[in-house]
Design a protein around this motif. Sequence first.
Motif, mmCIF file in Angstrom:
data_model
loop_
_atom_site.group_PDB
_atom_site.id
_atom_site.type_symbol
_atom_site.label_atom_id
_atom_site.label_comp_id
_atom_site.label_asym_id
_atom_site.label_seq_id
_atom_site.Cartn_x
_atom_site.Cartn_y
_atom_site.Cartn_z
ATOM 1 N N ILE A 148 0.854 -1.182 0.000
ATOM 2 C CA ILE A 148 0.000 0.000 0.000
ATOM 3 C C ILE A 148 0.895 1.239 0.000
ATOM 4 N N ASP A 157 -2.046 6.096 -1.340
ATOM 5 C CA ASP A 157 -3.269 5.319 -1.122
ATOM 6 C C ASP A 157 -3.706 5.397 0.340
ATOM 7 N N THR A 198 -5.234 8.829 0.964
ATOM 8 C CA THR A 198 -6.572 8.937 0.369
ATOM 9 C C THR A 198 -7.614 8.234 1.232
ATOM 10 N N TRP A 199 -7.288 7.039 1.684
ATOM 11 C CA TRP A 199 -8.232 6.278 2.502
ATOM 12 C C TRP A 199 -8.481 6.951 3.846
#
Length: 504
Positions: free
Chosen positions: A346, A350, A353-354
Motif C-alpha cells: 500500500i 493510497d 486517500t483512505w
Amino acid sequence: MRPISRAVLRPYVCQTCRHGIGAGRRRFASQADSPDLYDVVCVGGGPAGLGLMAALRASPITSKLRVALIETQDLTKAQAWNLEPTQYSNRVSSLTPSSVAFLRQIGAYDHLDVDRVQDYQDMQVWDGQTGSRISFDWSMETSPFEDPRAVATMTENANLVRALLRRIAQSGDENLSLFSNSTVASIETGSDLKPEGPDLSAWPILSIKPTGPGESTPKRIAARLLVGADGINSPVRSFADISTHGWDYGRHGIVATLALGDLDIPPFPASKRTAYQRFLPALGGPIALLPLPNNNATLVWSTTPENAAYLKSLSTPSFLAMVNAAFRLDMTDLSYMMGMSSSSDISHQDELTWRTKHTVLPSQIPPPATAVQEGTVASFPLRFRHAAQYVSPRVALVGDAAHVIHPLAGQGLNLGLADVASLSKTIQYAVSHGMDVGDLLTLERYSSERYLPNAKIGGACDLLHKMYTVPGEGPVAWARSLGLGVVDRLPFVKSFLMKNAEGY
C-alpha cells in the motif's frame, strides 16, 4: 573577553604623549611589516555581513570609512546567481516589514528581483494535537477598503545576497576591499608598530589567504573595528574570547521547494497569500508551508533525525503524500504513516486517500503539494546558541555569530538584519561625534540595543518548541490550547505579539 587594560586607558592618553612614553623603546618593525589599516573589517559575506557593508556605504556619514569584507565563497558567482523563473532555491527567508524597511533605506531592496519575491498577508497556525488555532494578519489595524498589509515577505537568500552585492558595487570602489575566495588564517592583537599614526596595540590584525590552490603570502590587515558575521562557529568570537551558551534540540529541519495545487475556494482579494504552520507534537515539531511566486511554496518541517532520514529516503510521490498528510491527518494516523515501509504493497498516497475519507479536515488546510523541485529536499540540525556578550574591545558580533535560534518563527535572518541596522547606526553616531568606532564605550550602545530583544525572541521560540513537542492530552496540551484560543480572541494582544516579532 580579551584583556582590556590598555584598551581602556588608551582613550585618555593623547597621541603625542603616547609616543613620548614609548620613545625609549627600540622598534625593529619595517614599513613592509606594517598591516594595511581599515576602519571596519567584516568577516562573513552572508546577508548580515553584506548588509552591514551596504549600510555603511549608503550613509553619507560613513561612506568614506575604509572598509573590508572577507568571504570564503566566490562573491562574483553570488553576484551572477541566476535560476530559471520556474525554479526556486530551498534556502528561503521570511522578511518582516522592519527588515524590508531597512533594506529599502540602504537602497538594497531596489536590486532584488521582485518577480522572485512573494508577500503574504495571512498566517494560519494550529495545533495538530488539540485543534486549537490562531491566525495572524493586520486586518484589525487596517481599513477594509485598503489593500491587505503584508505580514512578511518571502525571498530566496541568494536573491538577497545578490541584491546586497549589487548595492555595494553601486557605491564604487573607493575605500572598499572585498576579499572574495579568502579565509582568515589567523587573528592576533597588534603591537605599536608605527612611530607615527595610531597605536595598534589593541587592534585585531588579520592574516588573509586565498582559499584556492597555490601558495601565496598572507595579506595582513588591521581593523579599528572587527565585525564577526561568520556564523555559529565564529573565529572572530573565538578571538574575542566570548563564550556562548545553548544546546542542540535533537531535531532536524527538512526543507524543500514544492509546487501547489489550487485552493478549493479562491482567496479574496485574488492577490492575497497565506502561510500555514501546524504543530505536530507526536512527530517532534511543526511543519510550515510558506508561499513563493507562481503557486510555489517552501517547506520547513522540524522533526526528529530519524523522521528526517525517513522522509528524505522516500520517493517523490510518497514524500508529497507525507507532506499533505501532515496538514490533514491526526497524530495517530501520521505516526502510523511515518512508520510505513517504502516497500509496502500500500503506497503512502493510497493510505492518505483512505484515511482522509475518515478524517474531519481542518478548515484552514493549504492547497495540496503536487510536485517537488528536483534537488531541493535537504535537512539541517536545529540548535540554540547565544553569546555571553556581543562586544569586546574593537570587536562586535552580529547574526549567527551572536545568536542562533529555533526556526519555527522565521526570525533568524530578521534578528541578524536588526543587528546590522543597530550597529551601522552606532558607527554613524560615533563618526558624527568624533568617537573611536572600535572603542568599547562606543560599542556598548549597540550591545544594549540588541542583546535583550534577541534573548527575548530566542527564549520565546525555545519555549514554544518545548511546549509543542509534548505529545498527548495532558495538562501541557490543555494549557497551550487555552492560551492559543485566548490570544486569538484578543486582537490587541495578537497585535502586540506581531509588532514585537516584526521589530516595531
